[in-house]
Design a protein around this motif. Structure first.
Motif, PDB file in Angstrom:
ATOM      1  N   LYS A  76      25.935  18.445  32.582  1.00  0.00           N
ATOM      2  CA  LYS A  76      26.408  17.181  32.200  1.00  0.00           C
ATOM      3  C   LYS A  76      26.475  16.264  33.489  1.00  0.00           C
ATOM      4  CE  LYS A  76      30.234  15.236  29.774  1.00  0.00           C
ATOM      5  NZ  LYS A  76      30.422  14.084  30.619  1.00  0.00           N
TER       6      LYS A  76
ATOM      7  N   TYR B 179      30.386  25.256  24.625  1.00  0.00           N
ATOM      8  CA  TYR B 179      30.441  23.757  25.135  1.00  0.00           C
ATOM      9  C   TYR B 179      29.111  23.286  25.025  1.00  0.00           C
ATOM     10  CZ  TYR B 179      34.016  25.572  28.173  1.00  0.00           C
ATOM     11  OH  TYR B 179      35.336  26.148  28.554  1.00  0.00           O
ATOM     12  N   THR B 180      29.115  21.795  24.280  1.00  0.00           N
ATOM     13  CA  THR B 180      27.778  21.375  23.607  1.00  0.00           C
ATOM     14  C   THR B 180      27.708  20.051  24.226  1.00  0.00           C
ATOM     15  OG1 THR B 180      28.563  22.321  21.490  1.00  0.00           O
ATOM     16  CG2 THR B 180      26.940  20.393  21.606  1.00  0.00           C
ATOM     17  N   ILE B 181      26.386  19.854  24.538  1.00  0.00           N
ATOM     18  CA  ILE B 181      25.780  18.443  24.872  1.00  0.00           C
ATOM     19  C   ILE B 181      25.809  17.465  23.827  1.00  0.00           C
ATOM     20  CG2 ILE B 181      24.227  17.054  26.422  1.00  0.00           C
ATOM     21  CD1 ILE B 181      25.629  18.888  28.064  1.00  0.00           C
ATOM     22  N   GLU B 182      26.484  16.233  23.675  1.00  0.00           N
ATOM     23  CA  GLU B 182      26.572  15.748  22.440  1.00  0.00           C
ATOM     24  C   GLU B 182      25.113  15.163  21.949  1.00  0.00           C
ATOM     25  OE1 GLU B 182      29.432  12.582  22.504  1.00  0.00           O
ATOM     26  OE2 GLU B 182      31.118  13.951  23.066  1.00  0.00           O
ATOM     27  N   HIS B 183      24.344  14.571  22.850  1.00  0.00           N
ATOM     28  CA  HIS B 183      23.200  13.851  22.435  1.00  0.00           C
ATOM     29  C   HIS B 183      21.969  14.670  22.202  1.00  0.00           C
ATOM     30  CE1 HIS B 183      22.694  13.894  26.823  1.00  0.00           C
ATOM     31  NE2 HIS B 183      21.344  13.980  26.645  1.00  0.00           N
ATOM     32  N   THR B 184      22.140  15.828  22.903  1.00  0.00           N
ATOM     33  CA  THR B 184      20.865  16.690  22.672  1.00  0.00           C
ATOM     34  C   THR B 184      21.235  18.084  21.698  1.00  0.00           C
ATOM     35  OG1 THR B 184      21.463  18.106  24.731  1.00  0.00           O
ATOM     36  CG2 THR B 184      19.947  16.272  24.904  1.00  0.00           C
ATOM     37  N   GLY B 185      22.429  18.454  21.417  1.00  0.00           N
ATOM     38  CA  GLY B 185      22.887  19.548  20.679  1.00  0.00           C
ATOM     39  C   GLY B 185      22.980  20.851  21.461  1.00  0.00           C
TER      40      GLY B 185
ATOM     41  N   LYS C  82      20.675  10.569  28.486  1.00  0.00           N
ATOM     42  CA  LYS C  82      20.983  10.081  27.097  1.00  0.00           C
ATOM     43  C   LYS C  82      20.053   9.018  26.803  1.00  0.00           C
ATOM     44  CE  LYS C  82      24.909   8.710  23.954  1.00  0.00           C
ATOM     45  NZ  LYS C  82      26.195   8.742  24.076  1.00  0.00           N
TER      46      LYS C  82
ATOM     47  N   TYR D 247      27.470  24.152  32.049  1.00  0.00           N
ATOM     48  CA  TYR D 247      27.795  22.977  31.403  1.00  0.00           C
ATOM     49  C   TYR D 247      28.152  21.644  32.001  1.00  0.00           C
ATOM     50  CZ  TYR D 247      30.224  19.501  28.305  1.00  0.00           C
ATOM     51  OH  TYR D 247      30.671  18.446  27.561  1.00  0.00           O
TER      52      TYR D 247
ATOM     53  N   THR E 136      24.010  23.881  23.526  1.00  0.00           N
ATOM     54  CA  THR E 136      25.111  24.665  23.650  1.00  0.00           C
ATOM     55  C   THR E 136      25.317  25.656  24.721  1.00  0.00           C
ATOM     56  OG1 THR E 136      24.423  26.399  22.001  1.00  0.00           O
ATOM     57  CG2 THR E 136      25.469  24.544  21.122  1.00  0.00           C
TER      58      THR E 136
END
Length: 411
Positions: A48, A29-35, A69, A44, A37
């Motif tokens: 989030k 699982y990845t946080i999009e804006h920070t990268g 974000k 996660y 994992t």
């Protein structure tokens, strides 16, 4: 990374260790804006949820009430412009000043501005004029050495600086300048012979620069400044001014973890629900009190009673009768005439009770009386309605006729 309020954010230690344990065929699982994992969905989802809160602060600008974000993107944009805000040759002297300094941001920026204005720094571009042909040459400060004899001229150039530094601003040093047009170094140059090519950054720019690289560990008078990135200290050879144990103590008090954020949000939600329930209960009680007090003490003494048109007619008729009886002069009727008057009155009442017999309104044109009028019977006989054999005052007729016109009812 963004601040939570004005506090440093850090994941829980146990979450960091468990997140590194990856199993085969496990989803990432990845946080999009920070990268970032994560191998565990629970961690996660928690992170989030915390990132979506509008309680994050941009490190560089201290803009608050942002999502993680928004604050993260604000930091990226600000750091892109740092090289144009503060030249790179000012980095080391600024870092030397702010590291472990205990002054607040405003005073710290003021101190940096004053110190930068008192001397030149290594790598800074400067200019001066030659004595021979009075031409301006540019160079870069190569070295800074102590000046044993500042009054003795160690250079053949004369100072022709347009705005020389004052005696209080000049330090007792001498510079070695690497010329840009020539491949040689000029040594033993005193500050009064040099002139800056670029202005010193103003205090607002200095504050943005300081916020981008360092944070103050609290608001106490002894709260020190430290770097976000510890590698800065090694890169620029910055020396410690406080013991590591003291720094860790301050840092621990200013750090908040993911579990603490989630527990704090639960407390806020619970308190908000309690306040809403109390407000609703208070509103219900207020409505009940208003309903109970609409008729005070259960009586109708303080309430206004509204009569229908029929009731108004009856009430006004009774009042007219009482006034008419009171207005009869004691000498206008003889004893022999009283029985006949009473008889006519009974006949009139009977006729009024008959619902089928129509009646005609007596108007002011038919009844024009004066105080000295004596022959009123002839005027009364002109009307087809049965009336009392009495004198009706002119003022009363005016009031009755006005009431009829205003209210539009038969009186």
């Amino acid at each position: 990374m963004p601040l939570f309020g004005r506090r440093l954010f850090h994941l829980n230690n146990n979450n960091d260790d468990n997140n590194n344990l990856k199993q085969d065929n496990e989803e990432i699982y990845t946080i999009e804006h920070t990268g970032e994992t994560f191998h565990k969905r629970d961690l996660y989802e928690k992170l989030k949820k915390a990132y979506d809160l509008e309680r994050w602060t941009c490190e560089c600008t201290w803009r608050a009430s942002l999502t993680h974000k928004e604050a993260y993107q604000s930091e990226i944009e600000t750091r892109k412009s740092l090289s144009s805000i503060v030249p790179s040759y000012f980095y080391k002297p600024i870092f030397d000043i702010i590291y472990h300094n205990v002054k607040p941001l405003e005073k710290l920026a003021e101190e940096v501005s004053i110190i930068l204005g008192q001397s030149f720094v290594i790598g800074e571009t400067i200019q001066f004029k030659k004595k021979k042909d009075n031409t301006t040459v540019k160079g870069i400060v190569e070295r800074i050495e102590d000046n044993d004899d500042p009054k003795k001229r160690t250079s053949e150039r004369a100072s022709v600086q347009a705005k020389p530094l004052s005696d209080k601003q000049m330090k007792n040093v001498k510079y070695s300048i690497q010329l840009l047009d020539e491949d040689r170094i000029v040594n033993n140059v005193v500050p009064s012979e040099l002139q800056r090519c670029n202005f010193i950054p103003n205090r607002e720019k200095l504050k943005t620069f300081i916020r981008s690289y360092a944070i103050r560990l609290g608001n106490r008078s002894d709260s020190p400044w430290i770097f976000y990135d510890d590698s800065i200290k090694n890169k620029y050879d910055i020396k410690d001014c406080l013991p590591l144990e003291t720094i860790e103590k301050f840092k621990k008090s200013l750090t908040i973890t993911l579990d603490e954020i989630l527990r704090e949000q639960e407390r806020i939600a619970r308190k908000l629900a309690e306040e809403q329930a109390a407000a609703l209960e208070e509103k219900i009680k207020s409505m009940e009190i208003n309903n109970n007090t609409s008729i005070p003490n259960g009586n109708f003494d303080d309430c206004q009673i509204i009569l229908s048109d029929d009731e108004v007619k009856t009430k006004m008729s009774n009042e007219i009768k009482i006034k008419e009886i009171k207005s009869i002069p004691s000498t206008s009727k003889s004893p022999s005439q009283r029985p006949s008057t009473t008889k006519k009155s009974h006949n009139s009442i009977k006729q009024n009770k008959s619902p089928t017999k129509p009646k005609k309104q007596l108007t002011l044109d038919d009844m024009k009386f004066t105080k000295n009028s004596t022959n009123h019977n002839e005027l009364l006989e002109k009307s087809s309605v049965t009336t009392y054999d009495i004198v009706i005052p002119h003022s009363l007729l005016q009031k009755l006729d006005k009431t009829r016109r205003d209210r539009g009812i038969d009186s």
